[in-house]
Design an enzyme around this catalytic site. Structure first.
Site, PDB file in Angstrom:
ATOM      1  N   ALA A  63     -23.460 -57.480  14.853  1.00 49.71           N
ATOM      2  CA  ALA A  63     -23.876 -58.804  14.384  1.00 49.71           C
ATOM      3  C   ALA A  63     -24.109 -59.675  15.608  1.00 49.71           C
ATOM      4  CB  ALA A  63     -22.768 -59.403  13.530  1.00 49.71           C
ATOM      5  N   GLU A 109     -22.272 -50.241  10.800  1.00 52.33           N
ATOM      6  CA  GLU A 109     -22.147 -50.490   9.352  1.00 52.33           C
ATOM      7  C   GLU A 109     -23.514 -50.358   8.672  1.00 52.33           C
ATOM      8  OE1 GLU A 109     -18.505 -53.580   8.891  1.00 52.33           O
ATOM      9  OE2 GLU A 109     -20.059 -54.154  10.348  1.00 52.33           O
ATOM     10  N   GLU A 129     -15.134 -54.317  17.041  1.00 55.87           N
ATOM     11  CA  GLU A 129     -14.813 -55.681  16.601  1.00 55.87           C
ATOM     12  C   GLU A 129     -13.426 -56.157  17.055  1.00 55.87           C
ATOM     13  OE1 GLU A 129     -17.894 -54.335  13.500  1.00 55.87           O
ATOM     14  OE2 GLU A 129     -16.337 -53.417  14.729  1.00 55.87           O
TER      15      GLU A 129
END
Ligand code: T1G
Length: 707
Positions: A63, A109, A129
């Site tokens: 992200a 993901e 993460e």
């Protein structure tokens, strides 16, 4: 489609290409582009299957981390995240995800929402993460255990380290490696699976086993996270989320994941770790040395001095594939140096960290020598001899004579004046400091020290080389102790004062260890050797201001020959396996010396210990910034996290001060100033920022790290 996502065709196969340089981060625009592409694929009957691929050097590195700050500050709404998009991909026609470079975080993901994954052999896959203080937030903790099993998913989500494409294939995360052209291989694969129902990862429960069956796995993972990632919340949250995958349905598991993700995202720890992530990238940006500045590519090197530091530095070059000469003054010293290098490599092989083949190849790159003969052929030399000015200047006179015209001459000094050393040569523009941290082959930090006459090209070479050596290079100005050691001096000073005022060494160390430091200041002194500081204090005694309090018990310990681990006793005594044992005898001696010196004794709280040691760092850090010895507060934070064992989840000393509030830090320092005198005079920058209610994040330093 949009600017960052294109849809093309190869007959019945749709190719969805993500093109969002530099690392195809999953920004809102990328998510929108993929969503409309998938919609198109669904609607168009002439499309039988899809391929999802990244343009440029990598698939998707996750992200867009830059978006997180906007969410946690409330500038943009939290939104539903990536989950709905990933469900739509999973429910669409077969999608083959083609992975090269990195598939990290949201990128993995996204890949797991696809029905098949093919990868280039050099690809890396991971859920990093936790290194940002968060957990996978788009179904990663639910889909990954379904593909690779619970144990592997736990390891990947709690430690955050990537796995290779080969490992991913063996684990069931990737279906095929594409040795030749990735895109055409993926299209061929898509043709094979076209028309067949796509395998939905969310429905693949065969590898989940049961919560009971996994109970031991989770218990071991929690214990490991508590010991290896002490103080960090995210790894434990990741374990809770993966555990939910084994207890609940996919949908319920995703809700648990989302709650845990949000708790982490809005936490101070995550903000601090993201600060360090960007800080480690910002350090390479030097305002007056643009990216285009020509830098020498260092393809061969030499190290002068085969002691602990010299040997470690030679290993760093060899580990990066750079052939390196290692010189010392006499054979016994050289042989000792080489033997230590071999011993260090052997223990890494024993611990499974390196293969014997890797070690053999590296050792072959290290060439011991007693002469400067071959120095004429190397691109760069790092001097790492005994910390004495006269000896260093003599070495640099020799290097100036034997090294080629364009070679870079660096010194690993940790305290001495770079300009003074450079003055021994006819080419001060080619001289700079490369201050490695012990053990050099382990510590990530490298202080690049700029002398008054160091050229921009030499600095650009130093910064570029630090990346090549796998180090975090931070540019600092030339002063006593540069940035790290200069600040550390004040931190250690306070820790010794606290012992003199009544706290036991173990109490002081415990307070800072509990704060998150890798090791307390006194145990650190024992590890490095108390005689090192003693020698420096004696060398600079003439600079001490009369009437200003100086630590006394540190010197007294050294006068007794207590240099720390190397002599079996320092602040602590040490058993044969170098375990520290509180030494009540020495504590009594210290008490006696302090009382004889008229130092009032009192109970001291852990909070005061932390405040005095950490705020001493912050106060001196302000002077370092004000003088331009460091370019940014974030540079200081990176130096402390990567070189001094400062907890990354607190963001470094300057970031930590911002979280406490500079006004509060300033007020506390003024208390100490009243109580302990001029050593605690608040730094002008701190006073300014506190009074203007500003933070270090707002502070813009001098644009060049001054010499
Ligand atoms: N978001 C935004 N910017 C990023 C970025 C990211 N994910 N990754 C890198 N950059 C920027 C970086 O700041 C730098 O910018 C430039 O790209 C090159 O990076 C939903 C929530 C991929 C191994 O943690 O590990 O997904 O300095 O210098 O050495 O569950 O970047 O040039 O202006 O590092 O070749 C998880 C982070 C996100 C991976 C490439 N992903 N990135 O290394 O280049 S959280 C990560 C890396 C997430 C989901 C969750 C590395 C890299 P600038 P670089 P590199």
């Amino acid at each position: 489609m949009n600017d960052v996502v294109q849809l093309t065709r190869d007959r019945a196969i749709a190719i969805i290409t993500i093109n969002n340089p530099p690392v195809n981060a999953l920004s809102p625009a990328v998510a929108e582009g993929i969503a409309s592409a998938i919609e198109q694929v669904g609607k168009d009957d002439s499309i039988a299957a899809g391929v999802l691929i990244g343009a440029g050097r990598t698939f998707v590195a996750g992200a867009d981390i830059k978006e997180f700050g906007k969410i946690t500050s409330g500038k943009v709404p939290r939104g539903s995240g990536l989950l709905p998009l990933l469900l739509r991909i999973e429910d669409s026609k077969p999608v083959v995800v083609a992975i090269h470079g990195a598939a990290f975080g949201g990128g993995l993901e996204l890949a797991m929402a696809g029905h098949y994954r093919v990868a280039a052999p050099s690809a890396q896959l991971g859920q990093p993460e936790v290194k940002l203080g968060i957990i996978p937030g788009a179904g990663g903790t639910q889909r990954l255990p379904r593909l690779v099993g619970v144990a592997k998913a736990l390891e990947m989500c709690t430690e955050g380290n990537p796995i290779s494409a080969e490992e991913a294939l063996l684990a069931g995360l990737v279906d095929q490696l594409m040795a030749s052209d990735l895109l055409s291989g993926a299209i061929a694969f898509a043709r094979e699976v076209a028309g067949k129902p796509g395998r939905k990862t969310r429905d693949r429960n065969d590898k989940l086993s049961s919560a009971e069956g996994n109970a031991q796995l989770f218990a071991a993972a929690r214990e490991r996270a508590r010991s290896r990632q002490r103080g960090r919340k995210a790894p434990l949250a990741a374990i809770d989320a993966v555990e939910a995958a084994t207890r609940l349905s996919f949908e319920e598991g995703c809700q648990v994941e989302r709650k845990l993700f949000d708790d982490c995202l809005f936490s101070e720890q995550s903000k601090a770790l993201i600060h360090i992530f960007f800080g480690e990238r910002e350090v390479s940006k030097i305002p007056d040395i643009p990216k285009e500045t020509p830098a020498l590519s260092v393809n061969s090197a030499a190290v002068v001095g085969a002691g602990t530091m010299g040997g470690g530095i030679a290993m760093v070059f060899a580990n990066a594939g750079v052939p390196v000469l290692l010189k010392d003054a006499d054979r016994p010293a050289l042989d000792r140096g080489i033997a230590t290098i071999q011993k260090n490599y052997l223990s890494s092989v024993k611990r499974g960290r390196l293969t014997q083949q890797f070690v053999d190849e590296r050792l072959a790159l290290i060439r011991p020598t007693l002469a400067y003969d071959d120095f004429g052929a190397v691109d760069m030399v790092v001097e790492a001899v005994f910390e004495g000015m006269a000896l260093k200047k003599e070495v640099f006179r020799q290097l100036d004579r034997v090294c080629s015209k364009g070679a870079i001459l660096a010194t690993n000094t940790s305290t001495l004046d770079i300009d003074e050393i450079a003055s021994a040569t006819s080419r001060p523009e080619a001289v700079l400091g490369t201050h490695f941290f012990s053990p050099a082959n382990v510590m990530r930090l490298l202080e690049i020290v700029r002398g008054r006459r160091t050229s921009k090209e030499a600095i650009a070479t130093g910064m570029q080389l630090s990346r090549k050596l796998g180090k975090v290079g931070v540019l600092v100005g030339n002063c006593r102790g540069f940035v790290g050691n200069r600040m550390f001096h004040h931190y250690v000073r306070e820790s010794v004062f606290l012992v003199e005022e009544g706290a036991s060494p173990e109490l002081v160390d415990k307070a800072l260890y509990d704060f998150g430091m890798a090791l307390g200041p006194l145990a650190t002194g024992d590890l490095a050797g108390l005689d090192v500081g003693w020698r420096i204090r004696k060398e600079y005694r003439h600079l001490e201001k009369p009437g200003v309090r100086q630590p006394i018990v540190g010197d007294r310990l050294c006068e007794l020959g207590r240099f720390g681990q190397k002599t079996g006793a320092g602040w602590y005594k040490y058993d044969e396996s170098r375990r520290a044992i509180p030494d009540h005898e020495v504590n009594a001696l210290v008490r006696k010396w302090a009382i004889e010196a008229g130092i009032p004794q009192r109970e001291i709280s852990a909070q005061e210990i932390v405040e005095r040691c950490i705020y001493a760092l912050v106060n001196e850090g302000c002077r370092v910034l004000d003088e331009g010895i460091a370019l940014r507060a974030a540079d200081i934070d990176v130096i402390y996290v990567d070189g001094y064992g400062f907890p990354a989840f607190r963001g470094g000393p300057m970031w930590y001060a911002d979280t406490v509030g500079l006004r509060n830090v300033y007020d506390r320092i003024r208390d100490f100033h009243e109580q302990f005198g001029e050593l605690w005079e608040p730094a002008p920058l701190l006073t300014r920022l506190a009074e203007e209610d500003k933070t270090f994040a707002n502070f813009v330093g001098q644009q060049t790290a001054v010499a």
